[in-house]
Design a protein around this motif. Structure first.
Motif, PDB file in Angstrom:
ATOM      1  N   UNK A  62       0.827  -1.199   0.000  1.00 31.00           N
ATOM      2  CA  UNK A  62       0.000   0.000   0.000  1.00 31.00           C
ATOM      3  C   UNK A  62       0.870   1.261   0.000  1.00 31.00           C
ATOM      4  N   UNK A  63       1.923   1.244   0.811  1.00 33.47           N
ATOM      5  CA  UNK A  63       2.795   2.417   0.921  1.00 33.47           C
ATOM      6  C   UNK A  63       3.511   2.699  -0.397  1.00 33.47           C
ATOM      7  N   UNK A 296     -12.338 -16.042  -4.026  1.00 30.65           N
ATOM      8  CA  UNK A 296     -11.590 -16.708  -5.096  1.00 30.65           C
ATOM      9  C   UNK A 296     -10.488 -15.782  -5.614  1.00 30.65           C
ATOM     10  N   UNK A 297     -10.854 -14.539  -5.900  1.00 28.93           N
ATOM     11  CA  UNK A 297      -9.891 -13.605  -6.480  1.00 28.93           C
ATOM     12  C   UNK A 297      -8.776 -13.294  -5.490  1.00 28.93           C
ATOM     13  N   UNK A 339      -1.426 -10.428   9.091  1.00 32.64           N
ATOM     14  CA  UNK A 339      -1.620  -9.151   9.787  1.00 32.64           C
ATOM     15  C   UNK A 339      -2.898  -8.464   9.330  1.00 32.64           C
ATOM     16  N   UNK A 340      -3.456  -8.912   8.215  1.00 32.09           N
ATOM     17  CA  UNK A 340      -4.659  -8.307   7.651  1.00 32.09           C
ATOM     18  C   UNK A 340      -5.824  -9.284   7.622  1.00 32.09           C
ATOM     19  N   UNK A 354     -12.438  -7.550   3.784  1.00 33.53           N
ATOM     20  CA  UNK A 354     -12.777  -7.710   2.372  1.00 33.53           C
ATOM     21  C   UNK A 354     -11.925  -6.866   1.430  1.00 33.53           C
ATOM     22  N   UNK A 355     -11.093  -5.967   1.953  1.00 34.76           N
ATOM     23  CA  UNK A 355     -10.219  -5.174   1.084  1.00 34.76           C
ATOM     24  C   UNK A 355      -8.981  -5.988   0.727  1.00 34.76           C
ATOM     25  N   UNK A 356      -8.791  -6.254  -0.555  1.00 34.27           N
ATOM     26  CA  UNK A 356      -7.651  -7.048  -0.989  1.00 34.27           C
ATOM     27  C   UNK A 356      -6.812  -6.246  -1.983  1.00 34.27           C
ATOM     28  N   UNK A 357      -5.690  -6.841  -2.353  1.00 30.05           N
ATOM     29  CA  UNK A 357      -4.825  -6.236  -3.361  1.00 30.05           C
ATOM     30  C   UNK A 357      -4.864  -7.012  -4.672  1.00 30.05           C
TER      31      UNK A 357
END
Length: 417
Positions: A62-63, A296-297, A339-340, A354-357
């Motif tokens: 993210x950074x 899945x994603x 950690x997430x 639910x926030x993914x990369x």
């Protein structure tokens, strides 16, 4: 031993597709995340300083993606296509993936409005028609390759519909998309420290006359599609001809490959793991198929990584980063960061994190994320509605890539429901 020479023999060679050919090395990534700093991967391919930093933690990625001044996309957007010479980089200067703000913002505005969640929601009826047409064909088959019949066909037809290309050109679009990702993996006989992506430019030279032909047709016969909209942007002076071409090429290639991978890999997970199958079916029954798709994603992470180049010397994540250091952002690792995510290796459509990369973050977050999720959700809903039951009919075949979590074959057969 200097900071740029440190190695750990326990870690696989992240530059070698063989490290990913059996499966993504998630255990190795977990060990990297536990390091006090970052893991340095020595290599002369695609790097200026003899290696790259593997950025594996969610917060660190993210950074990096947030700070476009310190970490640029203009030297390449993914590994191994990094450390591009000014000449080669200049040829890609109109590609959204290789620009920083404010130029990136200018290019993104041209098509972003066509891919927002409210607009994409209007695509659902015709996406469902495409999915049902593809599934109708499966009714005539007892044994088949799921990648060939479904994972390639659905996104190819969706991308063709979005762009506005004729149905008879779909196979050619798929061919160009696959050729592009093969070219991006070129690692043989390259000058030390570089990645010339010669094959990619060859593909682009094939696609350019086609794009110009369709652009002319849409100018004379406008329609509700992206070729028409982007062509109008050129006519209004909002985009150059080169920017138009790069936008079209990006949507054609990226819009196909990531969804193609997610469709194939999600069915592989479903067929190989009874828990995944049971939870997928339960989520669909409860009306939260989209949450199953998100899981899945997350677990698949179709593009396993993207990359940036440091623009100056700096301290970052406990390391001394040098100017021109390549930072490879491993989404496939961050999406399983404990950690997430609670129980990150578990398929859980009911999880609260639910926030993914999976589609990146910041200014470069994938513009087609909503469309990709729509395709997967509709496909799984229709498979469930039709009570289509499949089982493995051979060994799935993975791709040869350090970039895309590819699956190239998934042999299946129908079973009685």
């Amino acid at each position: 031993m200097g900071i740029h020479e440190k190695m750990d023999v326990e870690f696989p060679d992240l530059t070698d597709p063989r490290s990913f050919v059996e499966a993504v090395p998630h255990e190795a990534f977990a060990r990297m995340r536990a390091l006090p700093g970052l893991y340095w991967q020595p290599t002369n391919l695609g790097t200026a300083n003899g290696g790259f930093w593997a950025v594996t933690r969610f917060a660190d990625i993210l950074a990096v993606e947030k700070d476009t001044d310190a970490f640029t996309s203009t030297r390449g957007g993914s590994y191994p296509g990094m450390n591009q010479s000014p000449e080669v980089a200049g040829m890609s200067a109109d590609n959204l993936m290789m620009t920083d703000p404010p130029r990136h913002s200018h290019l993104r505005r041209a098509a972003a409005k066509g891919f927002g969640p409210r607009v994409v929601a209007n695509f659902e009826p015709w996406v469902r028609d495409i999915v049902n047409d593809v599934l109708d064909r499966l009714e005539t088959l007892d044994e088949f390759d799921y990648v060939e019949e479904v994972a390639r066909t659905v996104p190819a037809r969706v991308v063709a519909r979005v762009l506005g290309t004729p149905r008879e050109d779909e196979d050619q679009l798929v061919k160009w998309a696959l050729m592009t990702f093969e070219a991006l993996q070129e690692t043989v006989n390259l000058p030390e420290g570089t990645h010339m992506i010669r094959g990619l430019h060859k593909v682009m030279m094939e696609v350019m006359p086609y794009a110009e032909k369709i652009q002319k047709i849409k100018r004379e016969h406008p329609a509700d599609d992206m070729f028409t909209e982007l062509g109008a942007c050129v006519d209004r002076g909002e985009l150059t001809q080169s920017e138009f071409f790069n936008w079209m090429f990006l949507m054609m290639v990226a819009g196909f490959e990531t969804t193609h991978t997610a469709i194939g890999q999600s069915m592989r997970m479903y067929l190989e793991n009874p828990t995944v199958a049971e939870r997928t079916e339960r989520a669909i029954r409860e009306g939260i198929a989209s949450r199953a798709v998100d899981e899945f994603v997350r677990m698949i992470s179709p593009p396993m990584e993207m990359a940036r180049t440091a623009t100056r010397d700096m301290d970052f994540a406990g390391e001394k980063i040098r100017k021109d250091d390549v930072m490879v952002l491993y989404f496939t690792s961050a999406n399983r960061d404990a950690a997430v995510f609670k129980n990150p290796d578990e398929f859980d459509p009911w999880r609260t994190e639910t926030d993914t990369l999976a589609f990146g973050s910041g200014v470069h977050r994938c513009i087609g994320a909503y469309l990709a999720n729509l395709e997967l959700r509709v496909l799984w809903e229709e498979i469930h509605k039709r009570k289509i039951k499949l089982e493995l009919n051979g060994t799935p075949k993975r791709g040869w890539s350090v970039f895309i979590n590819q699956i190239t074959a998934l042999p299946v057969r129908r079973v009685a429901s």
